[in-house]
Design an enzyme around this catalytic site. Structure first.
Site, PDB file in Angstrom:
ATOM      1  N   MET A 410       0.743  -1.203  -0.214  1.00  0.00           N
ATOM      2  CA  MET A 410      -0.065  -0.103   0.169  1.00  0.00           C
ATOM      3  C   MET A 410       1.010   1.389  -0.123  1.00  0.00           C
ATOM      4  O   MET A 410       1.922   1.195   0.358  1.00  0.00           O
ATOM      5  CB  MET A 410      -0.832  -0.026   1.348  1.00  0.00           C
ATOM      6  CG  MET A 410      -0.267  -0.030   2.529  1.00  0.00           C
ATOM      7  SD  MET A 410      -1.305   0.737   3.816  1.00  0.00           S
ATOM      8  CE  MET A 410      -1.669   2.424   3.286  1.00  0.00           C
ATOM      9  N   CYS A 411       0.205   2.291  -0.394  1.00  0.00           N
ATOM     10  CA  CYS A 411       0.950   3.739  -0.408  1.00  0.00           C
ATOM     11  C   CYS A 411      -0.176   4.779  -0.094  1.00  0.00           C
ATOM     12  O   CYS A 411      -0.950   4.407   0.735  1.00  0.00           O
ATOM     13  CB  CYS A 411       1.716   3.949  -1.671  1.00  0.00           C
ATOM     14  SG  CYS A 411       0.726   3.986  -3.306  1.00  0.00           S
ATOM     15  N   ALA A 412      -0.275   5.916  -0.830  1.00  0.00           N
ATOM     16  CA  ALA A 412      -1.449   6.787  -0.663  1.00  0.00           C
ATOM     17  C   ALA A 412      -2.426   6.519  -1.775  1.00  0.00           C
ATOM     18  O   ALA A 412      -3.618   6.783  -1.330  1.00  0.00           O
ATOM     19  CB  ALA A 412      -0.450   8.204  -0.991  1.00  0.00           C
TER      20      ALA A 412
END
Length: 450
Positions: A410-412
């Site tokens: 995951m990231c933003a």
């Protein structure tokens, strides 16, 4: 008189052509220099000066290349780490006349020891500077990073404070022209615009409203910035001078079956959605817009790179982005015709994507959430029990992960998470899913963060 801004996507690099009465100067050119020459020709100007505001760490300077093409001298500030072999040294107070424009050098060390800023005065109308080119000393909404000299942290931060005070004093009402915009690795807090004035920054820039020198120093010293491995190559090349970019570099399309995958690395530069749907199982996703941000972390400049692209135009664009950070081994590409490749028996992979509800269920089933954002992003807001490894540090820290475990990256939003998932998959991780939407989707779903 005119000022034309040339923006380099990915690097968020800003360079400038200044012209007046048939003469021109270029400030901080990138490696592919044809656009500067074209601007000068279109405006009937002869290039007479090329000025570097500082030693660039994140891209190759085009100054020596542009100098060889035009005969214009290159000028660089004093006190570089090593001599800038292709440039003449300029110091405080030196002046260049470009038609009716006067360019005055002021020394503004702090980001680097050799940093300068350039005051622009219109000799026909102005009593003082109308504009100031600040390099990486001062940005819109932020100031330059000061961590390139780890043994002199406080001293360097203090130098930057003094330099900014000098800029404010010498050009209090000037238009600001920095060397980078939002998205650059040279600062985290830049505004997402490229226009401002020194007066506006003095009132609104979070670092410029600090009036106490020690408070400024303390805040700078506490900052966290990443230092990409390729920075050392940029530093060396920007002292000796890099070769010109020899465009075009892309040769005729190659098929996957023609490649020796033990001697080349497949980099798929299509958009993330295309990659997730169908890709070669030994390829790494790195969309064109992310090449300059992450190629220097995930790859070596000595690697032989085969570009997987939609067409030759996309491959050529990707090769240009690679070249701006010194990655020139990108001559060959494969057209991304995966239905046709699969029809001939070729192996095609896809990557599972999951939404917030699925993520919650998977976490309860023992999957691990791997957050690949920057540490500053992670510390400001994160999902409970997630593990953090910055995307750029995956090659270094990947051995701390269990290949038999199941990971959700995951990231933003999901873009960097997809790159991370592809990198892990290429390195033997068999159970990896991408949290599409990532933190943004998690918040929209109303789930808690910490």
């Amino acid at each position: 008189m005119f000022i034309e801004t040339i923006k380099t996507p990915g690097l968020a690099h800003l360079s400038y052509v200044i012209g007046s009465d048939g003469q021109a100067a270029v400030i901080d050119p990138r490696r592919d220099v044809d656009e500067y020459v074209q601007i000068c020709k279109a405006n009937g100007c002869k290039l007479i000066a090329i000025i570097e505001t500082h030693r660039n760490e994140d891209l190759i300077s085009g100054s020596p290349i542009l100098s060889e093409m035009t005969g214009a001298n290159v000028y660089h500030g004093p006190n570089p780490e090593s001599p800038i072999e292709y440039a003449k040294t300029v110091k405080e107070g030196e002046v260049f006349k470009i038609g009716n424009a006067q360019l005055e050098i002021i020394e503004t060390p702090g980001h680097t020891k050799d940093s300068i800023s350039i005051l622009l005065t219109d000799l026909e109308f102005d009593n003082g500077p109308a504009a100031v080119f600040t390099g990486d000393a001062l940005f819109v909404g932020d100031v330059g990073r000061t961590d390139f000299y780890p043994n002199e942290k406080e001293r360097i931060a203090g130098m930057l404070y003094d330099s900014i005070e000098k800029i404010k004093s010498r050009a209090p009402a000037a238009i600001l022209y920095p060397a980078h915009g939002a998205g650059s690795v040279c600062g985290d807090g830049m505004a997402d615009r490229e226009f401002s004035t020194i007066e506006h920054e003095s009132r609104n820039n979070p670092m410029l409203v600090i009036n106490d020198r020690q408070e400024f120093i303390d805040k700078k010293v506490k900052e966290h910035h990443y230092y990409a491995p390729y920075f050392n190559d940029m530093e060396r090349l920007n002292m000796t001078g890099a070769a010109a970019y020899d465009s075009p570099r892309i040769v005729c399309p190659t098929s996957f079956s023609d490649l020796n995958l033990d001697s080349t690395i497949l980099i798929d530069v299509r958009n993330i959605e295309c990659f997730l749907g169908a890709h070669h199982p030994r390829s790494i996703a790195l969309p064109v817009g992310l090449i300059t941000a992450y190629a220097g972390w995930l790859l070596s400049s000595k690697d032989s790179i085969t570009i997987v692209a939609q067409n030759e135009q996309m491959a050529s664009e990707a090769a240009l982005h690679f070249s701006r950070i010194g990655y020139d081994n990108t001559q060959c590409f494969v057209e991304a015709n995966f239905p046709g490749y699969a029809a001939t028996g070729g192996e095609v992979a896809s990557t599972d994507i999951v939404d917030p509800k699925q993520v919650k269920e998977l976490l309860e089933d023992g999957w691990q959430l791997l957050d690949v954002r920057k540490i500053t992003e992670y510390e400001s807001c994160r999902i409970s029990n997630s593990e953090h490894i910055f995307l750029g540090e995956l090659p270094e820290k990947m051995n701390s992960l269990d290949k038999s475990a199941r990971y959700i990256t995951m990231c933003a939003s999901g873009m960097r998470a997809s790159v991370a998932a592809s990198y892990l998959s290429c390195n033997g991780f068999e159970n990896v899913k991408v949290f599409m939407g990532s933190l943004g989707a998690w918040k929209q779903a109303g789930f808690e963060t910490e």
